[in-house]
Design an enzyme around this catalytic site. Sequence first.
Site, short mmCIF file in Angstrom:
data_model
loop_
_atom_site.label_atom_id
_atom_site.label_comp_id
_atom_site.label_asym_id
_atom_site.label_seq_id
_atom_site.Cartn_x
_atom_site.Cartn_y
_atom_site.Cartn_z
N HIS A 97 -2.89 -4.39 -10.08
CA HIS A 97 -2.80 -3.45 -8.96
C HIS A 97 -1.94 -2.28 -9.37
CE1 HIS A 97 -2.61 -1.97 -4.82
NE2 HIS A 97 -1.35 -1.69 -5.07
N ASP A 176 -4.01 -7.79 7.55
CA ASP A 176 -3.60 -6.58 6.84
C ASP A 176 -4.38 -5.37 7.32
OD1 ASP A 176 -2.23 -5.13 4.58
OD2 ASP A 176 -4.31 -4.86 3.98
N ARG A 183 0.45 0.88 10.64
CA ARG A 183 1.55 1.42 9.83
C ARG A 183 1.38 2.92 9.65
NH1 ARG A 183 1.01 -1.55 4.52
NH2 ARG A 183 2.54 0.00 3.81
N SER A 198 1.35 -6.26 2.22
CA SER A 198 -0.01 -5.74 2.16
C SER A 198 -0.62 -5.96 0.77
CB SER A 198 -0.01 -4.25 2.50
OG SER A 198 -1.31 -3.71 2.42
N LYS A 202 -3.34 -9.56 -0.26
CA LYS A 202 -4.73 -9.40 -0.71
C LYS A 202 -4.95 -10.04 -2.07
CE LYS A 202 -4.92 -4.84 0.09
NZ LYS A 202 -3.93 -4.39 1.09
#
Length: 461
Positions: A97, A176, A183, A198, A202
């Site tokens: 990520h 989420d 948010r 978050s 995932k």
Amino acid sequence: MALHRLQTPDQANMLSIPDLIQKKKRGGVLSDEEVKTFIRAVTNKTIQDCQTGAMLMAIWQKGMVVKETETLTREMMSSGEVMSWPKEWAGLVVDKHSTGGVGDKVSLVLAPALAACGCKVPMISGRGLAHTGGTLDKLESIPGFNIHQSAEQIQKILGSVGCCIVGQTEMLVPADRVLYALRDATSTVDSLPLITGSIISKKGAESLSALVLDVKFGRAALYKDLESAKELAESLVNVGNGLGIRTGAVLSCMDGTIGRCVGNSLEVIESLETLKGKGPEDLMELVTTLGGILLLMTGLVSDLPAGRERISGAVTDGAALSKFRAMMEAQGVAAEAAQSLCSAHTDYYSVLRKADHQSELTTPAEGLVSEVDGLVLAEVLHKLGAGRSKAGEPINHSVGAELLVSPGQRAERGVPWLRLHYEDPAPTPDQMNRLRDALSLGTDTQTQQKQSLVKKLLLPQ
């Protein structure tokens, strides 16, 4: 691929949401059951948006201790379906990520390289928003590429190819999806525990063996300095490891661009050139470092240098390119188009869309190229249609820019340094001036060769 839903007792009748908000607002530490109650209410829609917003603001103001953040993440992960994999894949399911950058096409090279090394990579990626580009948008510039795949299709592609790059399914982490939207509406996007929850929830729902995070800092990143980026990286690594995912992180500088191309179609072309062994050094540095860490954490290599070398070898010997071609075909790209894109000598624009107009900017004086401001470049391209301001907005895949110079390179006056690809709208005079000002020239004593993007590694013990 089997999917299972993790159930937790519904505590909504026992614990009051206003009481939980009050407790967090006063700086209290929420218990596991209190966090569960909040996330269950969000998932089941038994909480008002104003209450959810109030809790998000309380978390933003007061923060969370590590255990709270870990529980929040676990409950978000468990709010929907959680993937499971064949036993023979144990220890080999990995992902990466990035916190977002300019010209960040690392995933397009890394996923097939990891697959070529024997990993299974169910890469669930996102779209671009504001000035940062999105992996899904880049791939959708390839005609036919389908980022929407069911759980069964994902497992089938992993079984035959070893990697896929897809969007988040409706079944994964529904909590989420709700919290992310609120948010944004409540200006709590930059909350450390909420960012951690978050991202890791995932990835946790992918049932990963190992995860590596590319946490950016600099002018074109969410975090402008190394220390604040390090704080986020440590939170992500701690919570990821706490959930049983071997998690590591790389802190990398994001002042300029990654590689020479910015914009969806252009970044696909640069990724393909990289997979053909002709990629820029900074891109390959990130690919081999992130991939090397994952190979180390899965036990496929004994140390990081060996991991870097193995990833590099998968790119240079063509194995990663073969995986990318197979992935394209498995995700809907016509075999003829995939073959054309991956051939040694090809006209990429026989498959990809080319912008109607190209314009070059020239250097105003002689000097050594010091840097190009990546944020300015990305912001102008965004206005020209390469990006979006709100989720769901269309983008123009052909809009982008090519850097024709590199830091440390001597440039003569009047030499082209940037090629702009655009359609409608055409760049305004103000935008062209911003682009011109993005180039910094220096003298021999002021300018150094482009330095390593990787500044720090955080590896699990």
